[in-house]
Design an enzyme around this catalytic site. Structure first.
Site, PDB file in Angstrom:
ATOM      1  N   CYS A   1     -37.072  67.451  -5.825  1.00  0.00           N
ATOM      2  CA  CYS A   1     -37.139  67.570  -4.356  1.00  0.00           C
ATOM      3  C   CYS A   1     -36.773  66.332  -3.567  1.00  0.00           C
ATOM      4  CB  CYS A   1     -38.544  67.995  -3.957  1.00  0.00           C
ATOM      5  SG  CYS A   1     -38.875  69.697  -4.364  1.00  0.00           S
TER       6      CYS A   1
ATOM      7  N   GLY B   1     -38.637  60.523  -9.088  1.00  0.00           N
ATOM      8  CA  GLY B   1     -37.715  61.541  -9.591  1.00  0.00           C
ATOM      9  C   GLY B   1     -38.180  62.892  -9.086  1.00  0.00           C
TER      10      GLY B   1
ATOM     11  N   ARG C   1     -35.964  66.938 -14.120  1.00  0.00           N
ATOM     12  CA  ARG C   1     -34.939  66.835 -13.071  1.00  0.00           C
ATOM     13  C   ARG C   1     -35.059  65.502 -12.316  1.00  0.00           C
ATOM     14  NH1 ARG C   1     -35.611  72.621 -10.263  1.00  0.00           N
ATOM     15  NH2 ARG C   1     -37.773  72.201 -10.807  1.00  0.00           N
TER      16      ARG C   1
END
Ligand code: UDX
Ligand code: ADP
Length: 473
Positions: A276, A273, A346
């Protein structure tokens, strides 16, 4: 020789904040001002509870704040005072329009660049710090040059950041390398040297790599793509291991002992995850398509396809093992961040997994030591569309204050983030087992626990890349 005395960083996020805080820490003779359009974020940087969790960050910030390190919402003033400006704004994947789902959304980079062009009253070195598609520097240059005058000149540099979250401060203090790309003109190379001089306050000279602009931009995408590719490779092997009785840890160790391969980034997992890897690979895919290189595009795209497959395979395995249904069952999820030692969620695998559990009408009890409750609810409610899924999420999700609370009366435990506190020498798995429904299942998506130890306690253990077949003929 240009000597930098005043730095401005536009964007006080995961990259801009730690990077420029470390520059201030290592260069007490330079004034560093980090600005952001988000006043809540700036207020947090000026408070005792910083907006991001990163080991070692507090010390660095608290030591230099209001001495030579400042956080402000006054973007224009900071731009005007600076000799050098880092652009560290977000570059998410585009959600709509041309290249949606693959290309980077450069709206924030463009707006920051336009702001510089509009308010600058003296010459500046402008440094692209955010990871961006190749040739973004060229667009920034066009915008800035269109606004340059005889008196005001802009030099553009690319200085991608390689820090990883969770180890950001260590990575910044002792980087493997610092990369600075510049136009190979006398002015470009002078600006490149000025930035190199800043890093050389603490980074050995041989670790500062100078290249042309485009090599620098592409190197960042390439490094992330290759790192993610290693994880997808070992994850692809984990599926073979589960089907054959090979042990993915043993395979990774044996491969990693080859000095040509190296041992890092070979840990099988429920999927990578972070902000980037996926974004940068999709960027590379988009670039390859744009350059009419479809075979190259599909080669890199497969890294993301394999990552999605790994998450779905993990969920399917859980459902199949829990007698083909998880409806109304309680699933305890250990960890929500995309990796340990960060509160960042994220692209966390936890989001995909838990959304699938909710779809199957399971009850999900989540515990993460660093992620805020509201962040968890927002991530799970983000359906990417117009449907408001928040009521459905709140009905199915319970956010807990400890792993023990999450596992109480659960049918299974799923380890999603490799926080140290979930290790079997830290957490009392005997106590967890005692509080669970039987049979008590444990799914380890991080190769964190010792399976035979937990099996002896009574758990039905399922570890990514391992099977009970292991060791049998
Ligand atoms: C990455 C790059 O490492 C960094 O150089 C770049 O600047 C930004 O992107 P980051 O995303 O912060 O950093 O963390 P990283 O440690 O690379 O982990 C990314 C994901 O891969 C995490 O979900 C992690 O858990 C996963 N991972 C990492 C594995 O599944 N297995 C591994 O062996 C290593
Ligand atoms: P990253 O992980 O790349 O650092 P973040 O989203 O954490 O990304 O941080 C980017 C920051 O940049 C956000 O806090 C956002 O408010 C800020 N930002 C975006 N555009 C601008 C702009 N034009 N001027 C100032 N700050 C900006």
């Amino acid at each position: 020789m240009t000597i930098i005395k005043n730095i401005c960083c536009i964007g006080a996020g995961y990259v801009g904040g730690p990077t420029c805080a470390v520059i201030a820490y290592k260069c007490p003779d330079i004034k560093v001002t980090i600005v952001d359009v988000n006043p809540t974020r700036i207020a947090a940087w000026n408070s005792n509870k910083l907006p991001i969790y990163e080991p070692g960050l507090d010390k660095v910030v608290f030591e230099r704040r209001n001495k030579n390190l400042f956080f402000s919402t006054n973007v224009d003033e900071a731009i005007q005072q600076a000799d050098l400006i880092f652009v560290s704004v977000n570059t998410p994947t585009k959600k709509s329009g041309i290249g949606a789902g693959r290309a980077a959304d450069l709206a924030y980079v463009e707006s920051a660049t336009r702001r510089i062009a509009q308010v600058a009253k003296s010459s500046k070195i402008v440094v692209e710090k955010s990871t961006v598609p190749c040739r973004t520097a060229q667009s920034m240059r066009t915008i800035l040059e269109a606004n340059a005058t005889k008196e005001i000149h802009f030099d553009i540099l690319s200085n991608p950041e390689f820090l990883a979250e969770g180890t950001a401060i260590q990575d910044l203090l002792t980087p493997d390398r610092v990369l600075i790309g510049a136009l190979q003109t006398p002015e470009g190379m002078k600006a490149q040297q000025a930035l190199a001089d800043i890093y050389m306050h603490w980074v050995p000279k041989d670790k500062v790599i100078t290249t042309n602009l485009w090599s620098s931009e592409l190197s960042k995408l390439a490094a992330n793509a290759m790192l993610a590719q290693r994880i997808s490779s070992v994850n692809a092997l984990s599926a073979i291991c589960e089907a054959t009785g090979a042990d993915v840890d043993e395979v990774a160790y044996a491969c990693g002992r080859d000095s040509r391969l190296g041992s890092k980034f070979l840990k099988a997992s429920v999927g990578f995850g972070g902000s980037c890897f996926q974004k940068d690979i999709l960027n590379l895919v988009y670039l390859s398509e744009e350059l009419n290189l479809p075979e190259v595009a599909s080669y890199w795209h497969q890294v993301v396809v394999m990552n999605e497959y790994q998450k779905k395979r993990f969920v399917r395995n859980i459902i199949r093992t829990l007698f083909n249904t998880i409806t109304n069952k309680k699933i305890a999820v250990f960890g929500f961040a995309f990796k340990k030692d960060t509160g960042d969620t994220r692209e966390s695998a936890a989001i995909t997994l838990i959304k699938d559990f909710i779809q199957e009408q399971a009850h999900v009890a989540i515990y993460d030591p660093k992620v805020d409750d509201e962040q968890i609810l927002m991530d799970l409610s983000d359906s990417g569309g117009v449907v408001d899924t928040r009521p459905q999420v709140e009905k199915h999700v319970q956010i807990c204050r400890s792993a023990y609370e999450a596992a109480q009366d659960a049918d299974c435990v799923v380890i999603v983030t490799e926080w140290d506190e979930f290790r079997d020498d830290r957490l009392d798995y005997g106590k967890i087992y005692a509080g669970m429904h039987k049979p008590a299942f444990l799914f380890d998506g991080r190769l964190l626990v010792n399976e035979s130890k937990l099996r002896k306690m009574g758990f039905k253990v399922n570890i990514i890349g391992k099977t009970e077949l292991a060791g049998t003929a």
